[in-house]
Design an enzyme around this catalytic site. Sequence first.
Site, PDB file in Angstrom:
ATOM      1  N   ARG A 242       0.898  -1.164  -0.002  1.00 37.03           N
ATOM      2  CA  ARG A 242       0.004   0.130   0.125  1.00 37.03           C
ATOM      3  C   ARG A 242       0.956   1.265  -0.078  1.00 37.03           C
ATOM      4  O   ARG A 242       1.951   1.261   0.746  1.00 37.03           O
ATOM      5  CB  ARG A 242      -0.798  -0.043   1.323  1.00 37.03           C
ATOM      6  CG  ARG A 242      -2.047  -0.980   1.024  1.00 37.03           C
ATOM      7  CD  ARG A 242      -2.925  -0.284   0.171  1.00 37.03           C
ATOM      8  NE  ARG A 242      -4.509  -0.919  -0.187  1.00 37.03           N
ATOM      9  CZ  ARG A 242      -4.159  -1.888  -0.960  1.00 37.03           C
ATOM     10  NH1 ARG A 242      -3.420  -2.176  -1.989  1.00 37.03           N
ATOM     11  NH2 ARG A 242      -5.577  -2.493  -1.302  1.00 37.03           N
ATOM     12  N   GLU A 271      -2.964   7.951  -5.899  1.00 31.15           N
ATOM     13  CA  GLU A 271      -2.929   7.375  -7.216  1.00 31.15           C
ATOM     14  C   GLU A 271      -4.261   7.839  -7.790  1.00 31.15           C
ATOM     15  O   GLU A 271      -5.246   7.651  -7.403  1.00 31.15           O
ATOM     16  CB  GLU A 271      -3.073   5.961  -6.894  1.00 31.15           C
ATOM     17  CG  GLU A 271      -1.792   5.256  -6.130  1.00 31.15           C
ATOM     18  CD  GLU A 271      -1.883   3.704  -5.803  1.00 31.15           C
ATOM     19  OE1 GLU A 271      -0.990   3.216  -5.341  1.00 31.15           O
ATOM     20  OE2 GLU A 271      -3.096   3.179  -5.883  1.00 31.15           O
ATOM     21  N   HIS A 299       0.159   0.267  -9.891  1.00 30.91           N
ATOM     22  CA  HIS A 299      -0.528  -0.419  -8.615  1.00 30.91           C
ATOM     23  C   HIS A 299      -1.135  -1.660  -9.458  1.00 30.91           C
ATOM     24  O   HIS A 299      -2.388  -2.216  -9.634  1.00 30.91           O
ATOM     25  CB  HIS A 299      -1.808   0.422  -8.368  1.00 30.91           C
ATOM     26  CG  HIS A 299      -2.459  -0.233  -7.178  1.00 30.91           C
ATOM     27  ND1 HIS A 299      -2.866   0.592  -6.007  1.00 30.91           N
ATOM     28  CD2 HIS A 299      -2.589  -1.481  -6.615  1.00 30.91           C
ATOM     29  CE1 HIS A 299      -3.553  -0.360  -5.025  1.00 30.91           C
ATOM     30  NE2 HIS A 299      -3.393  -1.440  -5.675  1.00 30.91           N
TER      31      HIS A 299
END
Length: 341
Positions: A242, A271, A299
């Site tokens: 994370r 993000e 990601h």
Amino acid sequence: MTHPLKILVPDAHLRDLDVERGVSGDRLDYLVFDETDPAAIPDEAWRSCDAILVWHRMRITPEVVAKLDRCRLIVRVGVGFDNVDSAACRARGIPVSNVPNYGTSEVADHALAMLLHLVRGLGSYEARLKADLAAGFLAEDVPVVRRIRGATFGAIGMGRIGTAIMRRAAAFDMTVIYVDPYLPEGHELGLGIERVKTLPELLSRSDVVSVHVPLSEKTRNLIGKPELAAMKPGGILLNIARGGLVDVGAVHDALKSGHLAAAGLDVLPKEPPVPPPPLIAAWQAEEPWLAGRLVVTPHAAFYSEAGYRDMRTFSAEILLDFLFEGRLRNNVNPGWDAKAS
């Protein structure tokens, strides 16, 4: 005739939901949006839904939870659930579940791919050859390139993904150590690797540090300026968990000073990272001091077609099991049913 239950999907990546509908048939009716702001979803959609499938771009805040008049379950389509206020859901009597059993091998592969990309100089060699096939046909003078056999790989967290990454690192003849205060004593005996007692000890001994823990207020900025300073000079940092676990400003400074040799980041605190923080701006601009020392992916560590299908299939199955059979799987906010007991 029984009407299908209403499932709100506020931030779907794919609006057709063919996988989910293939699992649930006509028992569930999906109301699909592709939004990131709860205010973009009509109040009636929040108030009338029987359950929610939420990805990682929508925050389920206490204000949102207060609107959930009918909602019986929230399923986070993925592993991390920090975008769902689980305490507010608990107070409202709504269980929250995640999907922990998909993408483990993909994430582990991604972490090792990042490490190998850095220590084998793949980005640097490719850039050299693209610039000049003759002058760039050279092995020497590349940042980070080194032998990893015999190096120490330090894993912060040894759950499913940590264990999968550990197995891969060991297969490259690395010595693996880990720290995880939440696992029972003796856990390390089943793995056959060394467990250290504290994070400072792991940082001081590891050539590569890899983070595999959930994001919470307790773990936010788990790796910051003090932790990076505690790492061995010339260390490598990997984060495929994370973004909020790592202070990217501190990573920028540690890389620029040379104390940190390299980093691989699949996740970032914001993000997409717009506007970019200094580290990402320097990487985008291909500043010479950072060349070959940072790899960034969007990601994407979880992703493969097979893993994506698993994640979506399992999410729909979790809905069906609870809504029609009362069987709750992968609950991450225990105590949600306290008022009923």
